[in-house]
Scaffold this active site. Structure first.
Site, short mmCIF file in Angstrom:
data_model
loop_
_atom_site.label_atom_id
_atom_site.label_comp_id
_atom_site.label_asym_id
_atom_site.label_seq_id
_atom_site.Cartn_x
_atom_site.Cartn_y
_atom_site.Cartn_z
N LYS A 1 0.85 -1.22 0.00
CA LYS A 1 0.00 0.00 0.00
C LYS A 1 0.87 1.25 0.00
CE LYS A 1 -1.77 1.55 4.06
NZ LYS A 1 -1.47 2.94 4.41
N ASN A 2 1.84 1.29 0.91
CA ASN A 2 2.60 2.53 1.08
C ASN A 2 3.63 2.77 -0.03
OD1 ASN A 2 1.04 2.99 3.28
ND2 ASN A 2 2.60 2.48 4.82
N ARG B 1 -5.01 10.53 4.34
CA ARG B 1 -3.91 11.44 4.60
C ARG B 1 -2.84 11.38 3.51
NH1 ARG B 1 0.83 12.26 6.44
NH2 ARG B 1 1.16 14.21 7.55
N CYS C 1 -5.13 12.58 12.74
CA CYS C 1 -5.85 11.32 12.71
C CYS C 1 -5.61 10.62 14.03
CB CYS C 1 -5.43 10.46 11.53
SG CYS C 1 -3.79 9.80 11.68
N ARG D 1 0.16 14.48 13.02
CA ARG D 1 0.57 14.31 11.62
C ARG D 1 0.70 15.61 10.81
NH1 ARG D 1 -1.38 8.76 9.26
NH2 ARG D 1 0.74 8.88 8.48
N PRO D 2 1.63 16.46 11.21
CA PRO D 2 1.86 17.69 10.45
C PRO D 2 2.57 17.42 9.12
CG PRO D 2 3.53 17.43 12.17
CD PRO D 2 2.58 16.27 12.31
N ASP E 1 4.85 19.95 8.03
CA ASP E 1 5.81 21.06 8.01
C ASP E 1 7.11 20.70 7.28
OD1 ASP E 1 5.96 19.31 10.35
OD2 ASP E 1 7.69 20.50 10.94
N LEU E 2 7.55 19.44 7.41
CA LEU E 2 8.82 19.07 6.77
C LEU E 2 8.67 19.02 5.24
CD1 LEU E 2 9.85 16.23 9.27
CD2 LEU E 2 10.87 18.51 9.11
N ASP F 1 4.29 0.57 12.24
CA ASP F 1 3.09 -0.06 11.66
C ASP F 1 2.90 -1.51 12.12
OD1 ASP F 1 2.53 2.28 10.36
OD2 ASP F 1 3.39 1.67 8.44
N ILE G 1 7.89 7.00 17.11
CA ILE G 1 7.47 7.72 15.89
C ILE G 1 6.11 8.41 16.07
CG2 ILE G 1 6.92 7.46 13.44
CD1 ILE G 1 9.04 5.25 13.38
N ARG H 1 -8.90 -0.43 4.34
CA ARG H 1 -8.03 0.61 3.77
C ARG H 1 -6.67 0.03 3.42
NH1 ARG H 1 -6.69 4.61 7.72
NH2 ARG H 1 -5.10 4.80 6.12
N1 EPU Z 1 6.34 14.45 10.87
C1 EPU Z 1 6.51 15.76 11.16
N2 EPU Z 1 6.42 16.66 10.14
C2 EPU Z 1 6.20 16.28 8.85
C3 EPU Z 1 6.01 14.92 8.56
C4 EPU Z 1 6.09 14.01 9.61
O1 EPU Z 1 6.73 16.14 12.31
O2 EPU Z 1 6.15 17.16 7.97
C5 EPU Z 1 6.42 13.44 11.95
C6 EPU Z 1 5.16 12.62 12.11
O3 EPU Z 1 4.19 13.28 12.89
C7 EPU Z 1 5.71 11.36 12.74
C8 EPU Z 1 7.07 11.19 12.07
O4 EPU Z 1 7.42 12.50 11.59
O5 EPU Z 1 5.90 11.58 14.12
C9 EPU Z 1 7.11 10.21 10.92
O6 EPU Z 1 6.05 10.47 10.02
P1 EPU Z 1 6.15 10.18 8.46
O7 EPU Z 1 6.08 11.47 7.73
O8 EPU Z 1 7.31 9.31 8.17
O9 EPU Z 1 4.80 9.40 8.21
P2 EPU Z 1 4.02 9.38 6.83
O10 EPU Z 1 4.97 9.48 5.72
O11 EPU Z 1 2.90 10.33 6.88
C10 EPU Z 1 4.15 6.81 6.40
C11 EPU Z 1 3.18 5.67 6.29
C12 EPU Z 1 2.60 5.34 7.67
C13 EPU Z 1 3.76 4.99 8.59
C14 EPU Z 1 4.75 6.15 8.66
C15 EPU Z 1 5.98 5.86 9.48
C16 EPU Z 1 2.27 5.97 4.06
C17 EPU Z 1 1.10 6.23 3.20
N3 EPU Z 1 2.09 6.04 5.37
O12 EPU Z 1 3.39 7.93 6.88
O13 EPU Z 1 1.79 4.20 7.47
O14 EPU Z 1 3.27 4.73 9.89
O15 EPU Z 1 5.20 6.46 7.31
O16 EPU Z 1 6.65 4.75 8.99
O17 EPU Z 1 3.34 5.63 3.56
C18 EPU Z 1 -0.01 2.76 7.87
O18 EPU Z 1 0.27 2.20 6.80
O19 EPU Z 1 -0.82 2.28 8.70
C19 EPU Z 1 0.63 4.03 8.19
C20 EPU Z 1 0.15 4.88 9.10
#
Ligand code: EPU
Length: 419
Positions: free
Chosen positions: A22-23, A91, A115, A120-121, A123-124, A306, A328, A398
């Site tokens: 999925k991811n 998201r 969520c 889940r910001p 900002d990065l 996950d 995380i 999902r």
């Molecule tokens: N974060 C920030 N700022 C940002 C982005 C992230 O502070 O701009 C923080 C997040 O709040 C979190 C950490 O950085 O504390 C890591 O978040 P990340 O951005 O890596 O998460 P993501 O890319 O939104 C993906 C997966 C998630 C998985 C996370 C961590 C997808 C579609 N989603 O999310 O998968 O938990 O990486 O490995 O790829 C799931 O499949 O159930 C799922 C939630």
């Protein structure tokens, strides 16, 4: 709304085929927006999140065809605005920002809300786009990014909770069509990031270092169509591994990359289970109750967040006291109160779950709160006495392709009931 009834106490054995990730599939489908030419993506799992992504692509003007696990996307003429009604369901919609900015030099996407697993910001992601020369405006619930041109730059994407997976994806996609060289420091090294980079390179991008903390992207003027097969879903695989540990004698997963599952394998070996691997299969050999573990979720290659909920389910019926700490998503423990309704003895201490193993969980009506939490509840039901009724199973749909059928194929007794 469907619910799932798990009749506990059946033993699992045999083999199951793991679906495409999925991811990986979600950002790869979004990346198809980077070219006017058709892209053919294989091993796309049949999941509601994938369905939402295809709806977004269609809304943006792409022609989308789907035949079983193969999706063809032709994004000849596209719009750059994705409104709330269309992106609010998922998201991961945020990963259309990078390709739209890369190709159209502008994108307006409704901001993802928080969520249940945390704030889940993004900002990065936005910091990365700004470093490439884009202006960012947040207004009326939308984020708008735009630039006269994108210029390569060195960007550090490490945040308070480590690297960002979709943030790394977004910057890679935008930078693929920027002028000059972009260097991402503190990049996410997850296999899904490597899969996306491989697809982008097949489209003509020049990306090196994916899978390490430093990715170098030499911008090109345009990308072309390409074909790609999505990697196997390591989290679906890990979920079946834990199911096998909870209730299995000997369960083999087919179409996996055992290397992607090292952290989960190591945890299960430490808990007393046998793991056997070949090039693309992995077998879990059951051994009754798990020994206690101390686990910390961290970015790849460490133990994945996950898989945290599923391990909570396994260790709830373990020997002794286990501790799982989330580094995380510190609030990602919605499954704990539901597991406690099944008799688990878990205390939350900050970002740690302290789990005192009990002899046996008992089936109960429980509520799924997010994707992995719902999977954990189904797994907990496999060995629990009586029937576990998992409500709100749309969460599980999902991200898991026919989890009930697949587990039933291994000997579980799971019914899906339309309510
Ligand atoms: N974060 C920030 N700022 C940002 C982005 C992230 O502070 O701009 C923080 C997040 O709040 C979190 C950490 O950085 O504390 C890591 O978040 P990340 O951005 O890596 O998460 P993501 O890319 O939104 C993906 C997966 C998630 C998985 C996370 C961590 C997808 C579609 N989603 O999310 O998968 O938990 O990486 O490995 O790829 C799931 O499949 O159930 C799922 C939630």
């Amino acid at each position: 709304m469907d619910k799932i009834l798990v009749h506990g106490g059946q033993s699992l054995s045999g083999s199951v085929r793991v679906s495409g990730s999925k991811n990986s599939a979600l950002p790869i489908l979004a990346a198809c927006l980077l070219t006017k030419e058709p892209c053919i993506i294989r091993q796309v799992p049949d999941l509601s999140d994938v369905h939402y992504m295809l709806q977004i692509l269609s809304h943006l003007g792409a022609e989308v065809e789907r035949a079983s696990g193969t999706v063809t996307v032709r994004a000849e003429n596209i719009k750059s605005v994705a409104p709330y009604e269309i992106v609010r369901k998922m998201r991961a919609s945020v990963c259309v920002l990078g390709p739209l900015l890369g190709r159209e030099k502008e994108a307006t996407v409704s901001l993802p809300g928080g969520c249940v697993i945390g704030d889940r910001p993004i900002d990065l992601h936005l910091r990365g786009f700004e470093a490439l020369g884009a202006a960012v405006r947040v207004e009326c619930g939308n984020v708008k990014v735009f630039a006269a041109k994108l210029k390569g730059e060195t960007i550090n994407l490490r945040g308070k909770f480590g690297s960002t997976v979709l943030g790394t994806d977004n910057i890679m996609m935008a930078a693929a069509l920027a002028e000059g060289v972009t260097i991402i420091e503190g990049a996410a090294a997850e296999p899904e990031v490597v899969d996306l980079a491989n697809f982008l390179n097949a489209m003509g991008a020049k990306i090196e270092g994916a899978g390490t903390r430093r990715i170098v992207i030499e911008g090109v003027a345009e990308l072309h169509g390409a074909e790609h097969s999505v990697i196997p879903d390591r989290i679906e695989a890990g979920t079946f591994m834990v199911a096998a540990a909870i209730a299995g004698t000997r369960v083999t997963l087919r179409r996996v990359v055992p290397d992607h599952l090292k952290a989960v394998s190591e945890a299960l070996i430490q808990a007393g289970y046998g793991i056997e691997t070949s090039r693309d299969t992995l077998t879990v050999v059951g051994n009754g109750k798990p020994k206690p573990l101390e686990l910390l979720t961290e970015p790849y290659p460490s133990f994945p967040t996950d898989m945290q909920a599923q391990m909570c389910a396994l260790l709830s019926e373990g020997e002794g006291i286990s501790v799982i700490t989330e580094s995380i998503f510190p609030q990602r423990f919605m499954h704990v109160s539901e597991l406690k309704r099944m008799g688990a003895q878990i205390t939350l201490e900050g970002a740690s779950a302290v789990i005192k193993g009990v002899e046996r969980l008992s089936g109960a009506p429980v509520m799924a709160s997010d994707l992995r939490a719902s999977a954990a509840l189904v797994l907990a039901g496999l060995r629990a006495s009586g029937v576990t009724e998992v409500n709100r199973v749309y969460h599980i749909d999902r991200g898991y392709e026919s989890i009930d059928d697949k587990l039933n194929g291994l000997g579980a007794q799971i019914e899906r009931v339309k309510v």
